[in-house]
Scaffold this motif. Structure first.
Motif, mmCIF file in Angstrom:
data_model
loop_
_atom_site.group_PDB
_atom_site.id
_atom_site.type_symbol
_atom_site.label_atom_id
_atom_site.label_comp_id
_atom_site.label_asym_id
_atom_site.label_seq_id
_atom_site.Cartn_x
_atom_site.Cartn_y
_atom_site.Cartn_z
ATOM 1 N N TYR A 1 -6.961 5.438 9.940
ATOM 2 C CA TYR A 1 -5.490 5.209 9.799
ATOM 3 C C TYR A 1 -5.094 5.472 8.467
ATOM 4 N N PRO A 2 -3.942 5.960 8.237
ATOM 5 C CA PRO A 2 -3.538 6.325 6.883
ATOM 6 C C PRO A 2 -3.590 5.333 5.726
ATOM 7 N N GLY B 1 -8.267 7.229 4.496
ATOM 8 C CA GLY B 1 -7.247 7.457 5.543
ATOM 9 C C GLY B 1 -7.144 8.920 5.730
ATOM 10 N N ALA B 2 -6.764 9.259 6.856
ATOM 11 C CA ALA B 2 -6.118 10.727 7.005
ATOM 12 C C ALA B 2 -4.683 10.795 7.033
ATOM 13 N N LEU B 3 -4.188 11.712 7.464
ATOM 14 C CA LEU B 3 -2.803 11.972 7.498
ATOM 15 C C LEU B 3 -2.225 12.013 9.015
ATOM 16 N N GLY B 4 -2.897 10.688 9.450
ATOM 17 C CA GLY B 4 -2.454 10.649 10.868
ATOM 18 C C GLY B 4 -3.482 9.808 11.508
ATOM 19 N N ASN C 1 1.002 -1.258 0.143
ATOM 20 C CA ASN C 1 -0.103 -0.043 -0.102
ATOM 21 C C ASN C 1 0.821 1.103 0.004
ATOM 22 N N ASP C 2 1.113 1.927 -1.073
ATOM 23 C CA ASP C 2 1.850 2.862 -1.108
ATOM 24 C C ASP C 2 1.117 4.287 -1.020
ATOM 25 N N LEU C 3 1.399 4.709 0.385
ATOM 26 C CA LEU C 3 0.731 6.025 0.639
ATOM 27 C C LEU C 3 1.017 7.367 -0.152
ATOM 28 N N GLN C 4 2.479 7.378 -0.496
ATOM 29 C CA GLN C 4 2.910 8.411 -1.223
ATOM 30 C C GLN C 4 2.323 8.707 -2.585
ATOM 31 N N ARG C 5 2.351 7.283 -3.386
ATOM 32 C CA ARG C 5 1.426 7.471 -4.744
ATOM 33 C C ARG C 5 0.116 8.008 -4.406
ATOM 34 N N HIS C 6 -0.546 7.853 -3.096
ATOM 35 C CA HIS C 6 -1.838 8.054 -3.006
ATOM 36 C C HIS C 6 -2.090 9.219 -2.689
ATOM 37 N N SER C 7 -1.051 10.094 -2.106
ATOM 38 C CA SER C 7 -1.424 11.422 -1.320
ATOM 39 C C SER C 7 -0.974 12.524 -2.566
ATOM 40 N N VAL C 8 -0.028 12.250 -3.289
ATOM 41 C CA VAL C 8 0.651 13.140 -4.307
ATOM 42 C C VAL C 8 -0.360 13.587 -5.075
ATOM 43 N N PRO C 9 -1.284 13.057 -5.757
ATOM 44 C CA PRO C 9 -2.122 13.609 -6.841
ATOM 45 C C PRO C 9 -3.258 14.531 -5.847
ATOM 46 N N LEU C 10 -3.185 14.538 -4.670
ATOM 47 C CA LEU C 10 -4.053 15.357 -4.008
ATOM 48 C C LEU C 10 -3.658 16.557 -3.150
ATOM 49 N N ARG C 11 -2.242 16.550 -3.604
ATOM 50 C CA ARG C 11 -1.500 17.560 -3.022
ATOM 51 C C ARG C 11 -2.116 18.810 -2.744
ATOM 52 N N GLU C 12 -2.475 19.518 -3.802
ATOM 53 C CA GLU C 12 -2.993 20.979 -3.900
ATOM 54 C C GLU C 12 -4.135 21.062 -2.948
ATOM 55 N N LYS C 13 -5.310 20.109 -3.078
ATOM 56 C CA LYS C 13 -6.499 19.887 -2.478
ATOM 57 C C LYS C 13 -6.119 19.967 -0.673
ATOM 58 N N ILE D 1 -21.965 -4.496 17.176
ATOM 59 C CA ILE D 1 -21.340 -3.612 16.982
ATOM 60 C C ILE D 1 -20.305 -3.907 15.634
ATOM 61 N N GLU D 2 -20.542 -3.202 14.607
ATOM 62 C CA GLU D 2 -19.604 -3.623 13.158
ATOM 63 C C GLU D 2 -18.340 -2.740 13.236
ATOM 64 N N ASP D 3 -17.260 -3.669 13.225
ATOM 65 C CA ASP D 3 -16.016 -3.014 12.971
ATOM 66 C C ASP D 3 -15.559 -3.061 11.587
ATOM 67 N N CYS D 4 -15.956 -1.563 11.112
ATOM 68 C CA CYS D 4 -15.628 -1.272 9.715
ATOM 69 C C CYS D 4 -14.447 -0.698 9.198
ATOM 70 N N ALA D 5 -13.375 -0.805 10.134
ATOM 71 C CA ALA D 5 -12.051 -0.387 9.829
ATOM 72 C C ALA D 5 -11.392 -0.584 8.575
ATOM 73 N N GLN D 6 -11.767 -1.724 8.100
ATOM 74 C CA GLN D 6 -11.286 -2.294 6.714
ATOM 75 C C GLN D 6 -12.257 -2.210 5.717
ATOM 76 N N SER D 7 -13.488 -1.681 6.094
ATOM 77 C CA SER D 7 -14.609 -1.947 4.908
ATOM 78 C C SER D 7 -15.336 -0.665 4.762
ATOM 79 N N HIS D 8 -14.748 0.482 4.574
ATOM 80 C CA HIS D 8 -15.602 1.915 4.364
ATOM 81 C C HIS D 8 -15.946 1.666 2.945
ATOM 82 N N GLY D 9 -17.394 2.020 3.068
ATOM 83 C CA GLY D 9 -18.010 2.092 1.642
ATOM 84 C C GLY D 9 -18.640 0.750 1.209
#
Ligand SMILES: *Cc1c(COP(=O)(O)O)cnc(C)c1O
Length: 366
Positions: A182-183, A188-191, A5-17, A154-162
């Motif tokens: 978690y990122p 994922g957030a930035l923290g 899971n390459d978070l750099q490749r995920h974040s860079v296109p969103l940099r300006e936003k 209680i549903e744990d959806c930490a791996q199932s958003h959407g």
């Protein structure tokens, strides 16, 4: 190295936003539970199809606060699975309750509903349903079973958003739904970050109080056992920029999973599962007998892999004295065979095929 899971490749296109969102918060002078959190809560509640959402500090806090909100106290029993990375067990321990582990299904690796049925009785206070690897459990069925005994779900959806099953989003079927931002998660957030959703007005109110000292309003602690676990304005602003892309990212994840499944499905010694809207491919997990060998072959080709998760909860060092005699057959087998392959929205078809070619070559030589 090709990461799982390459978070750099995920974040860079969103940099300006994201830069603009962060500046907006900095300039506002308000950093904890303000308009960004409130707007994110309402946007995420709408997305999930529920009336209430409270941002919290992380996914584990979400589970702990939810257990408290549905009334789990010290000594109560809570059903969960033991193959999902310890998170539910940590939350159950935090409230002083006792985990009752049930086995998982050999194909989906999610809770086995017949095992769940056997363990369910009026001595159980709550069930935590983990939608593992992004695959939704049939929570409607779980809810039906649980309702017969007055047990909270209680549903744990930490791996199932959407994820969507029978037109219901993950988290909206049980009494309460827990999320981690978690990122590495699908959203994922930035923290660190997390959220709790519910349709139930009373539970929604209790969660909102519990996450902030038990406050009903400022300086008025009406609910006991409150904690301090809040989502930051900065993280909420980041999540608001990312939420509109979630469905598109999940569709891309499913497309990657389909390529894997189509080409690996026929391979000897590898187990994969079907792909539909109830699966958001948080992790693409195969089962393989010679796991160490395959991991080494991938690493030799600069391809990362991982194991989610190597040790059942009841075998964790901190749980051994509480869990003597617990041994679940499918859970054990999964812990020895599961292996996670690269899967994130920015992964190209070419990269997926390179991973597959490397796996097929290894299996050929075996
Ligand atoms: C990540 C995760 C959590 C915990 O979330 P944190 O934000 O890291 O506390 C809980 N459950 C599952 C299934 C997870 O994958």
């Amino acid at each position: 190295m090709l990461l799982i899971n390459d978070l750099q490749r995920h974040s860079v296109p969103l940099r300006e936003k994201l830069d603009r969102a962060i500046a907006r918060v900095m300039d506002s002078g308000w950093y904890v539970i303000g308009s960004e959190v409130e707007k994110f809560e309402s946007e995420f509640a709408d997305y999930c199809g529920v009336g209430y959402c409270s941002g919290v500090g992380n996914g584990t806090d979400a589970l702990e606060i939810s257990l408290r909100a549905v009334g789990v106290v010290s000594g109560d029993k809570v059903i969960t699975v033991a193959n999902a990375g310890m998170y539910s067990t940590v939350a159950i321990n935090l409230v002083g309750a006792e985990p009752v582990y049930v086995d998982v299904d050999d194909v989906t690796m999610n809770v086995d509903l017949s095992c769940l049925k056997e363990s369910l009785n009026s001595g159980i206070k709550a069930i935590i349903i983990t939608h593992l690897y992004g695959r939704m459990v049939d929570v409607l069925k779980v809810k039906e079973l649980a309702d017969q005994f007055g047990v909270s779900v209680i549903e744990d959806c930490a791996q199932s958003h959407g994820a969507v099953l029978a037109e219901r989003r993950a988290g909206s079927v049980g009494d309460i739904g827990c999320f981690s931002f978690y990122p590495t998660k699908n959203l994922g957030a930035l923290g660190d970050g997390g959220a709790i959703i519910t349709k139930n007005t009373e539970l929604g109110g209790r969660v909102a109080a519990l996450r902030q000292y038990g406050w009903e309003k400022k300086y008025m602690a009406a609910v006991s056992l409150g904690v301090n676990s809040r989502l930051d304005e900065l993280q909420a602003a980041v999540l608001r920029e990312k939420l509109p892309y979630l469905d598109e990212w999940n569709e891309r994840r499913r497309r990657i999973a389909r390529i894997y499944s189509e080409r690996l499905g026929a391979a000897r010694g590898i187990q994969v599962d079907a792909i539909d809207s109830s699966y958001v491919a948080h992790l693409y997990v195969i089962r393989v007998k010679n796991r160490a060998g395959l991991q080494a072959a991938l690493a030799a080709n600069d391809i990362a892999s991982d194991v989610h998760f190597p040790l059942p909860d009841y075998r964790q060092p901190c749980m051994l004295d509480k869990c003597t005699g617990v041994k679940l057959d499918v859970t054990e087998l999964c812990s020895q065979e599961v292996m996670t392959l690269p899967c994130f929205p920015e992964l190209t078809d070419g990269e997926v095929n390179r991973v597959i070619d490397t796996i097929l070559m290894f299996l050929d030589k075996e």
